[in-house]
Enzyme design. Structure first.
Site, PDB file in Angstrom:
ATOM      1  N   ASP A  66       0.921  -1.236   0.013  1.00 16.57           N
ATOM      2  CA  ASP A  66       0.073   0.032   0.042  1.00 16.57           C
ATOM      3  C   ASP A  66       0.950   1.178  -0.019  1.00 16.57           C
ATOM      4  O   ASP A  66       1.729   1.463   1.022  1.00 16.57           O
ATOM      5  CB  ASP A  66      -0.980  -0.096   1.300  1.00 16.57           C
ATOM      6  CG  ASP A  66      -1.846   1.124   1.586  1.00 16.57           C
ATOM      7  OD1 ASP A  66      -1.702   1.960   0.580  1.00 16.57           O
ATOM      8  OD2 ASP A  66      -2.142   1.312   2.473  1.00 16.57           O
TER       9      ASP A  66
ATOM     10  N   ASP B 253      -9.543 -15.814 -16.739  1.00 16.05           N
ATOM     11  CA  ASP B 253     -10.162 -16.468 -15.952  1.00 16.05           C
ATOM     12  C   ASP B 253     -11.475 -17.335 -16.089  1.00 16.05           C
ATOM     13  O   ASP B 253     -12.127 -17.130 -17.134  1.00 16.05           O
ATOM     14  CB  ASP B 253     -11.027 -15.355 -15.115  1.00 16.05           C
ATOM     15  CG  ASP B 253     -11.479 -15.714 -13.526  1.00 16.05           C
ATOM     16  OD1 ASP B 253     -10.676 -16.125 -13.073  1.00 16.05           O
ATOM     17  OD2 ASP B 253     -12.732 -15.795 -13.596  1.00 16.05           O
TER      18      ASP B 253
ATOM     19  N   GLU C 237      -7.214 -20.372 -17.245  1.00 16.00           N
ATOM     20  CA  GLU C 237      -7.751 -21.230 -15.865  1.00 16.00           C
ATOM     21  C   GLU C 237      -8.583 -22.375 -16.477  1.00 16.00           C
ATOM     22  O   GLU C 237      -9.662 -22.136 -16.842  1.00 16.00           O
ATOM     23  CB  GLU C 237      -8.167 -20.227 -15.080  1.00 16.00           C
ATOM     24  CG  GLU C 237      -8.331 -20.699 -13.543  1.00 16.00           C
ATOM     25  CD  GLU C 237      -9.203 -20.268 -12.565  1.00 16.00           C
ATOM     26  OE1 GLU C 237      -9.185 -20.256 -11.498  1.00 16.00           O
ATOM     27  OE2 GLU C 237     -10.441 -19.591 -13.228  1.00 16.00           O
TER      28      GLU C 237
HETATM   29  O1  TEU Z   1     -11.549 -18.904  -9.886  1.00 15.93           O
HETATM   30  C1  TEU Z   1     -12.087 -19.940 -10.459  1.00 15.93           C
HETATM   31  C2  TEU Z   1     -12.800 -20.934  -9.493  1.00 15.93           C
HETATM   32  O2  TEU Z   1     -14.056 -21.053  -9.736  1.00 15.93           O
HETATM   33  C3  TEU Z   1     -12.523 -21.228  -8.174  1.00 15.93           C
HETATM   34  O3  TEU Z   1     -11.156 -21.386  -8.275  1.00 15.93           O
HETATM   35  C4  TEU Z   1     -12.917 -20.565  -7.098  1.00 15.93           C
HETATM   36  O4  TEU Z   1     -11.877 -20.098  -6.195  1.00 15.93           O
HETATM   37  C5  TEU Z   1     -13.918 -21.183  -6.269  1.00 15.93           C
HETATM   38  O5  TEU Z   1     -13.022 -21.524  -5.068  1.00 15.93           O
HETATM   39  C6  TEU Z   1     -14.617 -22.257  -6.766  1.00 15.93           C
HETATM   40  O6  TEU Z   1     -15.335 -23.056  -5.465  1.00 15.93           O
HETATM   41  C7  TEU Z   1     -11.686 -17.796 -10.741  1.00 15.93           C
HETATM   42  C8  TEU Z   1     -10.556 -16.524  -9.963  1.00 15.93           C
HETATM   43  O7  TEU Z   1      -9.376 -17.105  -9.846  1.00 15.93           O
HETATM   44  C9  TEU Z   1     -11.456 -16.433  -8.577  1.00 15.93           C
HETATM   45  O8  TEU Z   1     -10.750 -15.389  -7.707  1.00 15.93           O
HETATM   46  C10 TEU Z   1     -12.719 -15.882  -8.947  1.00 15.93           C
HETATM   47  O9  TEU Z   1     -13.498 -15.709  -7.759  1.00 15.93           O
HETATM   48  C11 TEU Z   1     -13.689 -16.590  -9.944  1.00 15.93           C
HETATM   49  O10 TEU Z   1     -12.716 -17.322 -10.896  1.00 15.93           O
HETATM   50  C12 TEU Z   1     -14.786 -15.902 -10.511  1.00 15.93           C
HETATM   51  O11 TEU Z   1     -14.137 -14.909 -11.204  1.00 15.93           O
HETATM   52 CA    CA Z   2      -3.451   2.361  -1.211  1.00 11.79          CA
END
Ligand code: TEU
Ligand code: CA
Length: 568
Positions: free
Chosen positions: A35, A212, A266
């Site tokens: 920060d 993502d 991902e």
């Molecule tokens: O995450 C994908 C996802 O569905 C899982 O990893 C999620 O963490 C969850 O535990 C499922 O039970 C991606 C991102 O990395 C995550 O931070 C987001 O919350 C999600 O997509 C939605 O965009």
């Molecule tokens: Ca800040």
């Protein structure tokens, strides 16, 4: 002969050389990194102020978690404006400066695009929800609500994946929070807008994208109900929709052609036997995949489960023989969606924390695939001692709490005991820079999230001062990987898949053979010489003192010892 990232290699016959195969990637969760202005929230200037620290690790690229304008319902994974920087993180000027300051240190910047869904405050959705005849109606997935829920899809963050909207009475789909409506990729206008967003960031000079939940973007829009079995792991149905491969090839053509950019998909929910279809080099889709098979091995939903080393090794072999053979793997044990690696696959007790954190990173840096290090992993940061539901921040935890504790299915105590081990929030506490106030993360009185009380012992300043720290082991690993082509491109062979305590494997490139042996146990373990023979030279050990002759007698690895040997 090509030169990339300082690795000089002759002709490779099995696979093509790419900068991102030779890179080590450092993942930053900007909210919790540094920060700069004392408001308690990490920001881009904070990241820029730590670039020398990051460069010191010997990494080649940063993956920055979402930095876009967002109401932060899911910490930035709900994007309101893809062309704007989150106000709390700074301005577009701060972003541009970060990019150029990173680049002047030879560090590339990979940004995190969330394209399966947007924020419900994105202008597309504001327009889409306003009426059935709105031109943007079809940008999202709407179904008539007169007969109740369209089907039984659950949301990952609790409750149904369908939300009834008052303006029309129709339901819209949201795999995640109701504030994260899913885009309708079957509308070509949506895809064209997305490719334009990609080119906007590539033109600025970013090195690529982490994409993502990308396998979710195509859906079977007949929306059949899930069977009881499918309901246990809905991600396997949500992934791999009918047009996903067609759309990814189109994305490559329209969004990425003419750029030497990397795409890291991902792969949540992609079954292991189909994952290679996304990254097979002949198919022109994605460059690598983040697979969840390793990190979810010790979990069933939000519950911790037992795991064994042979099962763990089997996942690595499986990934290598599928994705690794035809495309390329992303190798990691930690990220912002999982508990801290040293706490779930290592041993975070004071006696073994440093050794086991180094052992796990030895694994990450020597598998076949691009290694990812998550902020704080290089310090051996651990899980957080959560006591109460209010100690958590994550929207996923809140949804699970409602579905399980508030619904009377499990006790609060049991839920907290599990989530203390499995929650994503374990990885989201602020980075521990020093033993001063707020671990040096922020000068605010109260940062946005709790600091792990162990910061007085575990922090970057102490790690830098101690040559036997996890941090210095990472520096040695990145340097070794850079000077050892077999560690990047060599074939992967598990030499003892059934051993209950040792993970022993070889990386072989032409006549270069590197052997990695890691003891996952608190007891010493005998290490047999490999059947192939050869004279061993010690390249690296995580023990402060280790003699470098091997197999003169009965060779033993100390508890959590990890060695890298060259055989000639
Ligand atoms: O995450 C994908 C996802 O569905 C899982 O990893 C999620 O963490 C969850 O535990 C499922 O039970 C991606 C991102 O990395 C995550 O931070 C987001 O919350 C999600 O997509 C939605 O965009
Ligand atoms: Ca800040």
């Amino acid at each position: 002969m090509t030169e990339t990232n300082g690795i000089a290699l002759g002709q490779l016959n099995t696979c093509q050389r790419r900068w991102w195969k030779e890179a080590v990637i450092y993942q930053i969760y900007p909210l919790s990194f540094a920060d700069s202005n004392g408001d308690g929230i990490g920001d881009l200037r904070g990241v820029a102020s730590k670039l020398d620290y990051i460069a010191g690790l010997g990494v080649d690229a940063i993956w920055l978690c979402p930095h876009f304008d967002s109401p932060n319902v899911d910490n930035g994974y709900d994007i309101r404006d893809y062309r704007k920087v989150l106000q709390e993180f700074g301005t577009m000027d701060d972003f541009d400066r970060l990019l150029s300051e990173a680049s002047s240190r030879g560090i590339r910047l990979i940004v995190d695009l969330v394209l399966n869904h947007t924020s419900d405050q994105h202008e597309w959705f504001v327009s889409s929800r306003s009426g059935r005849n709105d031109p943007k109606r079809n940008y999202y997935i709407w179904r008539d609500g007169s007969a109740g829920l369209p089907n039984n899809y659950p949301s990952f963050f609790g409750g149904s994946a369908w939300q009834r909207d008052d303006a029309t009475g129709d339901y819209y789909l949201h795999y995640f929070a109701k504030e994260q409506p899913d885009l309708n990729w079957d509308d070509p206008r949506v895809r064209a807008d997305i490719y334009e967003i990609m080119r906007f960031w590539l033109d600025k000079g970013v090195a690529g994208f982490r994409l993502d939940v990308i396998p979710f973007v195509s859906k079977d829009q007949a929306f059949p109900n899930l069977t009881p079995k499918q309901l246990k792991a809905p991600e396997f149905t949500y992934s791999d929709g009918p047009q996903v491969h067609e759309y990814l090839r189109e994305m490559k053509r329209e969004g990425l052609a003419n750029y030497d950019a990397v795409t890291i998909g991902e792969a949540y929910g992609v079954p292991p036997d189909r994952a290679h279809l996304f990254v097979n080099e002949d198919r022109n889709e994605l460059d690598m995949l983040i697979s969840f098979d390793v990190v979810r091995l010790d979990r069933i939903g939000w519950r911790k489960a037992d795991w064994t080393l042979p099962a763990f090794k089997a996942v690595f072999s499986q990934l290598d023989s599928t994705i690794g053979k035809l495309g390329w793997n992303a190798v990691f044990l930690s990220n912002h969606d999982n508990p801290r690696a040293v706490s779930h696959f290592g041993d975070d007790t004071p006696e073994f924390r440093v050794m086991s954190a180094k052992a796990l990173l030895t694994l990450v840096l020597t598998q076949r695939g691009t290694p990812f290090i998550y902020q704080g992993e290089e310090l051996g940061m651990t899980n957080f001692p959560f006591q109460h539901i209010d100690d958590f921040d994550d929207i996923e935890v809140k949804g699970q709490w409602a579905d399980n504790v508030l619904a009377g299915k499990v006790s609060a105590a049991e839920f907290i005991a599990q989530l203390r081990q499995t929650s994503r929030d374990n990885a989201r506490t602020p980075m521990q820079w020093n033993d001063g106030p707020n671990a040096g993360f922020s000068t605010a009185r109260t940062p946005w999230f709790s600091i792990n009380p162990n910061y007085t012992v575990i922090n970057a300043e102490a790690a830098i001062a101690d040559e036997h720290s996890v941090y210095h082991h990472v520096r040695r690993l990145t340097a070794l990987r850079r000077s050892t082509p077999a560690l990047v491109y060599g074939d992967y062979i598990d030499l003892d898949p059934a051993h209950p305590n040792l993970f022993v494997y070889a990386r072989v490139l032409k006549n270069e053979m590197v052997l990695v042996a890691i003891n996952f146990d608190r007891q010493p373990q005998s290490l047999k010489p490999p059947a192939s023979g050869g004279n061993p030279t010690l390249l690296l050990s995580n023990l402060p003192m280790r003699r470098d002759e091997f197999w003169l007698g009965d060779e033993k690895l100390a508890p959590w010892e990890a060695v890298i040997l060259k055989l000639s």
